[in-house]
Design a protein around this motif. Structure first.
Motif, PDB file in Angstrom:
ATOM      1  N   ASP A  75       0.809  -1.213   0.000  1.00 17.74           N
ATOM      2  CA  ASP A  75       0.000   0.000   0.000  1.00 17.74           C
ATOM      3  C   ASP A  75       0.846   1.268   0.000  1.00 17.74           C
ATOM      4  OD1 ASP A  75      -2.237  -1.556   0.013  1.00 17.74           O
ATOM      5  OD2 ASP A  75      -2.511  -1.466   2.186  1.00 17.74           O
ATOM      6  N   ASP A  76       2.161   1.132   0.284  1.00 15.16           N
ATOM      7  CA  ASP A  76       3.023   2.314   0.287  1.00 15.16           C
ATOM      8  C   ASP A  76       3.434   2.743  -1.108  1.00 15.16           C
ATOM      9  OD1 ASP A  76       2.906   2.372   3.009  1.00 15.16           O
ATOM     10  OD2 ASP A  76       4.734   1.220   3.312  1.00 15.16           O
ATOM     11  N   ASP A  77       3.040   1.973  -2.134  1.00 12.88           N
ATOM     12  CA  ASP A  77       3.410   2.301  -3.504  1.00 12.88           C
ATOM     13  C   ASP A  77       2.462   3.306  -4.132  1.00 12.88           C
ATOM     14  OD1 ASP A  77       5.555   0.604  -3.460  1.00 12.88           O
ATOM     15  OD2 ASP A  77       4.460  -1.104  -4.276  1.00 12.88           O
ATOM     16  N   HIS A  78       1.582   3.940  -3.366  1.00 14.67           N
ATOM     17  CA  HIS A  78       0.559   4.785  -3.965  1.00 14.67           C
ATOM     18  C   HIS A  78       1.131   6.040  -4.612  1.00 14.67           C
ATOM     19  CE1 HIS A  78       1.121   6.710  -0.037  1.00 14.67           C
ATOM     20  NE2 HIS A  78       0.659   7.807  -0.601  1.00 14.67           N
ATOM     21  N   ARG A  96      -8.123  -6.899  -6.124  1.00 16.12           N
ATOM     22  CA  ARG A  96      -8.985  -5.780  -5.732  1.00 16.12           C
ATOM     23  C   ARG A  96      -8.465  -5.122  -4.459  1.00 16.12           C
ATOM     24  NH1 ARG A  96     -13.759  -9.469  -7.313  1.00 16.12           N
ATOM     25  NH2 ARG A  96     -14.416  -8.640  -9.330  1.00 16.12           N
ATOM     26  N   LYS A  97      -7.967  -5.925  -3.538  1.00 15.51           N
ATOM     27  CA  LYS A  97      -7.422  -5.381  -2.292  1.00 15.51           C
ATOM     28  C   LYS A  97      -6.226  -4.484  -2.574  1.00 15.51           C
ATOM     29  CE  LYS A  97      -5.253  -6.879   2.036  1.00 15.51           C
ATOM     30  NZ  LYS A  97      -4.804  -8.066   2.829  1.00 15.51           N
ATOM     31  N   TRP A  98      -5.357  -4.906  -3.494  1.00 14.73           N
ATOM     32  CA  TRP A  98      -4.161  -4.120  -3.824  1.00 14.73           C
ATOM     33  C   TRP A  98      -4.548  -2.778  -4.432  1.00 14.73           C
ATOM     34  CZ3 TRP A  98      -1.565  -1.898  -7.897  1.00 14.73           C
ATOM     35  CH2 TRP A  98      -0.207  -1.663  -7.714  1.00 14.73           C
ATOM     36  N   TYR A  99      -5.450  -2.800  -5.396  1.00 14.34           N
ATOM     37  CA  TYR A  99      -5.861  -1.552  -6.043  1.00 14.34           C
ATOM     38  C   TYR A  99      -6.690  -0.673  -5.103  1.00 14.34           C
ATOM     39  CZ  TYR A  99      -4.111  -2.795 -10.657  1.00 14.34           C
ATOM     40  OH  TYR A  99      -3.286  -3.097 -11.714  1.00 14.34           O
ATOM     41  N   GLN A 117      -5.139   5.230  -0.206  1.00 15.24           N
ATOM     42  CA  GLN A 117      -3.969   6.023   0.147  1.00 15.24           C
ATOM     43  C   GLN A 117      -3.908   7.321  -0.651  1.00 15.24           C
ATOM     44  OE1 GLN A 117      -1.705   5.583   2.460  1.00 15.24           O
ATOM     45  NE2 GLN A 117      -2.441   3.612   3.220  1.00 15.24           N
ATOM     46  N   GLN A 118      -4.262   7.229  -1.934  1.00 16.68           N
ATOM     47  CA  GLN A 118      -4.254   8.433  -2.761  1.00 16.68           C
ATOM     48  C   GLN A 118      -5.318   9.426  -2.309  1.00 16.68           C
ATOM     49  OE1 GLN A 118      -2.005   9.065  -4.824  1.00 16.68           O
ATOM     50  NE2 GLN A 118      -2.759  10.853  -5.925  1.00 16.68           N
ATOM     51  N   GLU A 119      -6.463   8.913  -1.884  1.00 15.05           N
ATOM     52  CA  GLU A 119      -7.531   9.779  -1.379  1.00 15.05           C
ATOM     53  C   GLU A 119      -7.073  10.494  -0.108  1.00 15.05           C
ATOM     54  OE1 GLU A 119     -11.240  11.569  -1.601  1.00 15.05           O
ATOM     55  OE2 GLU A 119     -10.284  10.203  -3.024  1.00 15.05           O
ATOM     56  N   SER A 120      -6.323   9.783   0.729  1.00 18.13           N
ATOM     57  CA  SER A 120      -5.812  10.398   1.956  1.00 18.13           C
ATOM     58  C   SER A 120      -4.815  11.502   1.643  1.00 18.13           C
ATOM     59  CB  SER A 120      -5.147   9.332   2.829  1.00 18.13           C
ATOM     60  OG  SER A 120      -6.072   8.320   3.166  1.00 18.13           O
ATOM     61  N   SER A 121      -3.927  11.245   0.682  1.00 21.30           N
ATOM     62  CA  SER A 121      -2.938  12.256   0.318  1.00 21.30           C
ATOM     63  C   SER A 121      -3.599  13.468  -0.336  1.00 21.30           C
ATOM     64  CB  SER A 121      -1.888  11.660  -0.626  1.00 21.30           C
ATOM     65  OG  SER A 121      -2.481  11.248  -1.848  1.00 21.30           O
ATOM     66  N   LYS A 122      -4.733  13.253  -1.035  1.00 18.84           N
ATOM     67  CA  LYS A 122      -5.446  14.357  -1.663  1.00 18.84           C
ATOM     68  C   LYS A 122      -6.037  15.292  -0.602  1.00 18.84           C
ATOM     69  CE  LYS A 122      -9.619  13.834  -3.032  1.00 18.84           C
ATOM     70  NZ  LYS A 122     -10.862  13.424  -3.736  1.00 18.84           N
ATOM     71  N   GLN A 144      -6.153  13.366  -9.727  1.00 23.23           N
ATOM     72  CA  GLN A 144      -6.857  12.257  -9.093  1.00 23.23           C
ATOM     73  C   GLN A 144      -7.685  11.476 -10.103  1.00 23.23           C
ATOM     74  OE1 GLN A 144      -6.534  11.211  -5.979  1.00 23.23           O
ATOM     75  NE2 GLN A 144      -4.998  12.771  -5.658  1.00 23.23           N
ATOM     76  N   ARG A 145      -8.278  12.194 -11.030  1.00 19.68           N
ATOM     77  CA  ARG A 145      -9.095  11.535 -12.051  1.00 19.68           C
ATOM     78  C   ARG A 145      -8.239  10.649 -12.944  1.00 19.68           C
ATOM     79  NH1 ARG A 145     -13.942   9.456 -12.556  1.00 19.68           N
ATOM     80  NH2 ARG A 145     -14.437   9.143 -14.754  1.00 19.68           N
ATOM     81  N   LYS A 146      -7.073  11.159 -13.339  1.00 16.59           N
ATOM     82  CA  LYS A 146      -6.166  10.362 -14.161  1.00 16.59           C
ATOM     83  C   LYS A 146      -5.677   9.138 -13.397  1.00 16.59           C
ATOM     84  CE  LYS A 146      -4.429  14.108 -17.099  1.00 16.59           C
ATOM     85  NZ  LYS A 146      -3.216  14.886 -17.502  1.00 16.59           N
ATOM     86  N   PHE A 147      -5.353   9.364 -12.112  1.00 20.75           N
ATOM     87  CA  PHE A 147      -4.904   8.258 -11.267  1.00 20.75           C
ATOM     88  C   PHE A 147      -5.985   7.181 -11.174  1.00 20.75           C
ATOM     89  CE2 PHE A 147      -4.592   6.118  -7.185  1.00 20.75           C
ATOM     90  CZ  PHE A 147      -3.247   5.833  -7.074  1.00 20.75           C
ATOM     91  N   PHE A 148      -7.204   7.607 -10.939  1.00 21.37           N
ATOM     92  CA  PHE A 148      -8.337   6.678 -10.812  1.00 21.37           C
ATOM     93  C   PHE A 148      -8.561   5.914 -12.116  1.00 21.37           C
ATOM     94  CE2 PHE A 148     -12.862   5.659 -11.076  1.00 21.37           C
ATOM     95  CZ  PHE A 148     -13.064   4.987  -9.877  1.00 21.37           C
ATOM     96  N   ASP A 149      -8.521   6.612 -13.242  1.00 21.11           N
ATOM     97  CA  ASP A 149      -8.769   5.975 -14.531  1.00 21.11           C
ATOM     98  C   ASP A 149      -7.697   4.938 -14.859  1.00 21.11           C
ATOM     99  OD1 ASP A 149     -11.025   7.472 -14.853  1.00 21.11           O
ATOM    100  OD2 ASP A 149     -10.095   8.974 -16.161  1.00 21.11           O
ATOM    101  N   LYS A 150      -6.436   5.279 -14.602  1.00 21.73           N
ATOM    102  CA  LYS A 150      -5.335   4.355 -14.888  1.00 21.73           C
ATOM    103  C   LYS A 150      -5.472   3.068 -14.071  1.00 21.73           C
ATOM    104  CE  LYS A 150      -1.541   7.404 -16.294  1.00 21.73           C
ATOM    105  NZ  LYS A 150      -0.198   7.895 -15.902  1.00 21.73           N
TER     106      LYS A 150
END
Length: 207
Positions: free
Chosen positions: A41-44, A158-161, A167-172, A185-191
């Motif tokens: 999870d630290d790879d976010h 699914r758990k990994w993604y 984590q990305q939501e927390s950093s946002k 965030q949108r690009k991150f989510f789409d990828k």
């Protein structure tokens, strides 16, 4: 008489299938030095394509990974492990989540799992600077059928993604002052969603 022959052939095919499919499925996560030191999870903060490239640099293809695993089994079990190595099949290798799915004979499942535990080093390809790298193979689940193995693989994927998205939501929320964050965030989510959907399709196709 023809009915009897048909009935016998059906019984024989069912019996043959029951005998032939005595296998176990091992779901494994592979981690190498850089990734083993931290949680998945630290790879976010890292782009999903960079993570995929790191996995591909470890094992460019499923065939390369299968060859390495068979060599590992043979080196630990000796001549007696040649048959076990040949019967071990790599059914899935995802360089992004580093998930590995092995199909092995039921009677040899314990031997293969022991060899994975003892697998601590990996010979890095010659074009890279480092010659040897530490590797950790963690067995996440042992399943008795392809159906349950695919279910376990889907849950882990699914758990990994999901962990990356959380984590990305927390950093946002921690740095909400930037005006470009919603687009990022949108690009991150789409990828991530696109890569997850591709992986789900691959897992569902396993037989």
């Amino acid at each position: 008489e023809s009915v009897v022959l048909i009935y016998k052939s059906i019984l024989f095919s069912q019996y043959y299938s029951m005998v032939r499919l005595k296998t176990r499925w091992l779901l494994v996560r592979l981690d190498v030095e850089a990734t083993a030191a931290t949680s998945v999870d630290d790879d976010h903060d890292v782009d999903i394509l960079e993570i995929e490239q790191m996995g591909k640099s470890l094992f460019p293809s499923r065939r390369d990974l299968a060859t390495t695993i068979r060599q590992t089994i043979s080196s630990h079990l000796g001549i007696a492990g040649e048959g076990v190595a040949l019967d071990t099949q790599v059914r899935l290798w995802d360089p992004t989540t580093r998930l590995l799915l092995l199909r092995v004979p039921r009677d040899d499942c314990g031997k293969v799992r022991a060899c994975l535990t003892l697998w601590t080093h990996y010979e890095v390809p010659a074009e890279t600077k480092s010659k040897r790298s530490r590797i950790v193979a963690s067995v996440l689940s042992v399943n008795g059928s392809a159906r349950t193995a695919k279910r376990s693989a889907l849950l882990q994927a699914r758990k990994w993604y999901r962990g990356r998205l959380i984590q990305q939501e927390s950093s946002k929320s921690a740095s909400s002052s930037s005006s470009s964050i919603p687009l990022m965030q949108r690009k991150f989510f789409d990828k991530n969603c696109r890569k997850l959907q591709e992986l789900i399709t691959i897992i569902q196709a396993i037989d």
